[in-house]
Design a protein around this motif. Structure first.
Motif, PDB file in Angstrom:
ATOM      1  N   GLN A  31       7.928  -1.891 -14.633  1.00  0.00           N
ATOM      2  CA  GLN A  31       7.621  -3.061 -13.814  1.00  0.00           C
ATOM      3  C   GLN A  31       8.170  -2.984 -12.403  1.00  0.00           C
ATOM      4  N   VAL A  32       9.145  -2.152 -12.150  1.00  0.00           N
ATOM      5  CA  VAL A  32       9.916  -2.248 -10.915  1.00  0.00           C
ATOM      6  C   VAL A  32       9.229  -1.490  -9.782  1.00  0.00           C
ATOM      7  N   ILE A  33       9.205  -2.143  -8.609  1.00  0.00           N
ATOM      8  CA  ILE A  33       8.642  -1.562  -7.397  1.00  0.00           C
ATOM      9  C   ILE A  33       9.789  -1.057  -6.524  1.00  0.00           C
ATOM     10  N   ALA A  34       9.652   0.141  -5.985  1.00  0.00           N
ATOM     11  CA  ALA A  34      10.584   0.658  -4.983  1.00  0.00           C
ATOM     12  C   ALA A  34       9.893   0.592  -3.627  1.00  0.00           C
ATOM     13  N   ASN A  35      10.482  -0.138  -2.687  1.00  0.00           N
ATOM     14  CA  ASN A  35       9.928  -0.248  -1.345  1.00  0.00           C
ATOM     15  C   ASN A  35      10.567   0.824  -0.469  1.00  0.00           C
ATOM     16  N   LEU A  36       9.890   1.962  -0.348  1.00  0.00           N
ATOM     17  CA  LEU A  36      10.404   3.061   0.479  1.00  0.00           C
ATOM     18  C   LEU A  36       9.972   2.809   1.923  1.00  0.00           C
ATOM     19  N   PHE A  37      10.692   1.939   2.577  1.00  0.00           N
ATOM     20  CA  PHE A  37      10.296   1.428   3.878  1.00  0.00           C
ATOM     21  C   PHE A  37      10.305   2.517   4.945  1.00  0.00           C
ATOM     22  N   GLU A  38       9.123   2.741   5.534  1.00  0.00           N
ATOM     23  CA  GLU A  38       8.917   3.673   6.642  1.00  0.00           C
ATOM     24  C   GLU A  38       9.179   5.139   6.276  1.00  0.00           C
ATOM     25  N   TRP A  39       9.132   5.484   5.000  1.00  0.00           N
ATOM     26  CA  TRP A  39       9.196   6.892   4.610  1.00  0.00           C
ATOM     27  C   TRP A  39       7.884   7.569   4.987  1.00  0.00           C
ATOM     28  N   ASN A  40       7.950   8.847   5.343  1.00  0.00           N
ATOM     29  CA  ASN A  40       6.705   9.572   5.596  1.00  0.00           C
ATOM     30  C   ASN A  40       6.088  10.023   4.274  1.00  0.00           C
ATOM     31  N   TRP A  41       4.809  10.399   4.347  1.00  0.00           N
ATOM     32  CA  TRP A  41       4.051  10.647   3.106  1.00  0.00           C
ATOM     33  C   TRP A  41       4.578  11.830   2.294  1.00  0.00           C
ATOM     34  N   PRO A  42       4.920  12.966   2.893  1.00  0.00           N
ATOM     35  CA  PRO A  42       5.474  14.039   2.056  1.00  0.00           C
ATOM     36  C   PRO A  42       6.757  13.632   1.343  1.00  0.00           C
ATOM     37  N   GLN A  61       6.055   1.042  -3.075  1.00  0.00           N
ATOM     38  CA  GLN A  61       5.400   0.352  -1.964  1.00  0.00           C
ATOM     39  C   GLN A  61       5.624   1.173  -0.707  1.00  0.00           C
ATOM     40  N   VAL A  62       4.538   1.501  -0.008  1.00  0.00           N
ATOM     41  CA  VAL A  62       4.629   2.304   1.208  1.00  0.00           C
ATOM     42  C   VAL A  62       4.243   1.461   2.415  1.00  0.00           C
ATOM     43  N   SER A  63       4.748   1.857   3.569  1.00  0.00           N
ATOM     44  CA  SER A  63       4.509   1.118   4.801  1.00  0.00           C
ATOM     45  C   SER A  63       3.080   1.309   5.286  1.00  0.00           C
ATOM     46  N   PRO A  64       2.620   0.464   6.220  1.00  0.00           N
ATOM     47  CA  PRO A  64       1.216   0.506   6.655  1.00  0.00           C
ATOM     48  C   PRO A  64       0.776   1.904   7.098  1.00  0.00           C
ATOM     49  N   PRO A  65      -0.379   2.387   6.588  1.00  0.00           N
ATOM     50  CA  PRO A  65      -0.813   3.757   6.870  1.00  0.00           C
ATOM     51  C   PRO A  65      -1.825   3.896   7.996  1.00  0.00           C
ATOM     52  N   PRO A  80      -1.847  -2.644  14.273  1.00  0.00           N
ATOM     53  CA  PRO A  80      -2.960  -1.703  14.138  1.00  0.00           C
ATOM     54  C   PRO A  80      -3.807  -1.633  15.407  1.00  0.00           C
ATOM     55  N   VAL A  81      -4.387  -0.462  15.640  1.00  0.00           N
ATOM     56  CA  VAL A  81      -5.389  -0.308  16.700  1.00  0.00           C
ATOM     57  C   VAL A  81      -6.693   0.254  16.143  1.00  0.00           C
ATOM     58  N   SER A  82      -6.656   0.811  14.942  1.00  0.00           N
ATOM     59  CA  SER A  82      -7.864   1.232  14.232  1.00  0.00           C
ATOM     60  C   SER A  82      -7.496   1.327  12.751  1.00  0.00           C
ATOM     61  N   TYR A  83      -8.492   1.651  11.916  1.00  0.00           N
ATOM     62  CA  TYR A  83      -8.228   1.805  10.485  1.00  0.00           C
ATOM     63  C   TYR A  83      -8.284   3.268  10.049  1.00  0.00           C
ATOM     64  N   ARG A  84      -8.093   4.175  10.978  1.00  0.00           N
ATOM     65  CA  ARG A  84      -7.938   5.584  10.623  1.00  0.00           C
ATOM     66  C   ARG A  84      -6.614   5.758   9.885  1.00  0.00           C
ATOM     67  N   ILE A  85      -6.593   6.551   8.821  1.00  0.00           N
ATOM     68  CA  ILE A  85      -5.356   6.791   8.072  1.00  0.00           C
ATOM     69  C   ILE A  85      -4.622   7.935   8.777  1.00  0.00           C
ATOM     70  N   GLU A  86      -3.990   7.573   9.860  1.00  0.00           N
ATOM     71  CA  GLU A  86      -3.289   8.540  10.702  1.00  0.00           C
ATOM     72  C   GLU A  86      -2.191   7.764  11.425  1.00  0.00           C
ATOM     73  N   SER A  87      -0.945   8.055  11.096  1.00  0.00           N
ATOM     74  CA  SER A  87       0.169   7.295  11.661  1.00  0.00           C
ATOM     75  C   SER A  87       1.368   8.209  11.827  1.00  0.00           C
TER      76      SER A  87
END
Length: 475
Positions: A31-42, A61-65, A80-87
């Motif tokens: 049940q438990v969520i870990a909020n890895l705030f501002e971690w990069n994807w790798p 839980q990951v930060s906005p992508p 946001p400035v677009s919805y491209r998955i590139e951050s």
């Protein structure tokens, strides 16, 4: 006022961190969520594989992508400035690889989705991935007619939280407020969420939900390509017309009162008051509530919450949250910051650096021994009622969860020695997961013997605890 002493227990036990997974997580729902705030994807993918999955976390839980404005501050990800998955956290391919790695480890992925607004005027273009933009003009995505222009307060900003129209039609600190009631905007937002679902995402944290009518979020949900978990950010405000309860028909809702009240009990009032913590305090129904000791906003902006800087008492508050059956818990995982706006550890170009726990500024509370081990406790006691509550009228409490687990916390300034506790646990030897790890047939910390009647004895130092559960029962 209670003395928040950092006793030897805090330094030698609460903050000791497991080097890695000792055993597979207990059977049962996670049940438990870990909020890895501002971690990069790798880094998220690696953490799912090496720690979150093996230790029993159910979600990350990951930060906005999406593509955002350029800058070093933490909040650029929420512009946001677009919805491209590139951050700054990585590319689309890296994001997809992260989701796959987490799924392979048994961990589901929740994305922090910014759907209420676009960027404000604090930054200028281009965006992180090179997209041109200006305020109210995001080529190929939105133009001026796609935003609310409420005509209030000389700058369209929200000033009066007692006015529903203003909160949901004016701008939050000059962020371009999307007209989420418009068909085109709804379709564009749904396309973004469905793109994330196509990459395997399992759910969304709907950022700034209070600033959108619940019906607008319901419409977005109806447009999703498949079912997904939703949790909505709706901050409770006393006397305000917009309430968290309005949003429960869409999914879970963050219960912001929880962390503030829990901090007050641990800091200055009595843990004995926690015996009915939850709905009896006026909170949301337990099946709709998402709870946390702190999150990325409250640890910066809300006075009176506990954070990683509180060390031992923060670990104890998380232990209580994970043992208590109210709501769905999220564990925060932070980085050090000396100013409110400070972003995550990054290189000179603004790319988020790999997360190496306990170095380079990464605090990694989700790996603290008490917190990580109490995730296993939570999984082991899932669905079991609170039984045999005890308190001394002050700051020593104890309770069981059916016949599956038992927690006692002593937040007094002195030790409690030689006391016996009445649990429903089966007879046997248990690893105290506050202080040790079960490894096969042994425990790296103290072992506690429960007799045939369910009783056990323990000495508990000041600001300390003992936790036993069936998943940590020794052969």
């Amino acid at each position: 006022m209670k003395r928040l002493a950092l006793v030897t227990f805090v330094l030698a036990s609460l903050l000791v961190v497991p080097a890695g997974p000792v055993a597979a997580a207990p059977a049962g729902p996670r049940q438990v969520i870990a909020n890895l705030f501002e971690w990069n994807w790798p880094s998220v993918g690696t953490e799912c594989t090496t720690f979150l999955g093996p230790r029993g976390y159910g979600y990350v839980q990951v930060s906005p992508p999406q593509e955002h404005v350029r800058g070093q501050e933490w909040w650029v990800a929420y512009q946001p400035v677009s919805y491209r998955i590139e951050s700054r956290k990585g590319t689309r391919a890296q994001f997809a690889a992260m989701v796959n790695a987490c799924h392979a480890a048994g961990v589901k992925v929740i994305v922090d989705a910014v759907v209420n607004h676009m960027a404000n005027e604090d930054k200028t273009g281009p965006g992180w991935a090179g997209s041109a933009w200006s305020h109210y003009n995001y080529p190929g995505v939105y133009q001026v007619q796609d935003f609310h222009h409420c005509g209030r307060n000389g700058n369209d900003d929200i000033r009066n939280y007692g006015d529903r129209y203003e909160v949901q039609n004016c701008e939050l600190v000059n962020l371009a407020d999307l007209d989420t009631g418009a068909s085109y905007v709804r379709g564009r937002l749904a396309a973004y969420l469905n793109d994330l679902l196509s990459l395997g995402v399992d759910g969304f944290r709907m950022d700034a939900s209070k600033h959108m009518p619940a019906a607008d979020i319901a419409n977005l949900r109806s447009r999703l390509s498949r079912p997904a978990y939703l949790v909505q950010e709706v901050i409770f405000g006393a006397g305000e017309p917009i309430t968290p309860g309005e949003y429960t028909g869409n999914g879970d809702v963050h219960e912001f009162r929880y962390g503030k009240d829990l901090a007050r009990m641990f800091r200055s009032e009595r843990l004995a008051y926690l015996r009915d913590f939850g709905e009896a305090w006026g909170y949301l129904p337990t099946g709709s509530a998402a709870v946390f000791v702190d999150n990325h906003d409250t640890q910066r902006d809300v006075a009176g919450v506990l954070t990683h800087r509180d060390n031992g008492i923060y670990a104890l508050a998380n232990a209580f949250m994970l043992a208590w059956p109210y709501g769905s818990p999220t564990v925060m995982s932070s980085y050090e910051f000396s100013s409110r706006d400070q972003g995550p550890p990054s290189d000179s170009a603004g790319r988020t650096q790999n997360s190496t726990c306990f170095s380079g500024g990464w605090r990694c509370e989700h790996r603290w021994q008490v917190i990580a081990n109490m995730v296993g406790f939570r999984n082991a006691v899932n669905g079991q009622p609170v039984v045999k509550w005890y308190d001394n009228g002050n700051n020593h409490i104890a309770f069981g969860r059916g016949s599956a687990g038992y927690l006692t916390i002593n937040d007094e300034d002195g030790a409690v020695n030689g006391r016996s506790y009445d649990s429903n646990l089966p007879a046997g030897r248990y690893c105290d997961v506050i202080h040790g790890e079960r490894s096969g047939s042994t425990c790296t910390g103290p072992t506690i013997t429960v007799d045939a009647g369910g009783w056990f004895s323990a000495n508990i130092a000041a600001h300390d605890a003992v936790a036993l559960h069936i998943g940590a029962k020794l052969p």
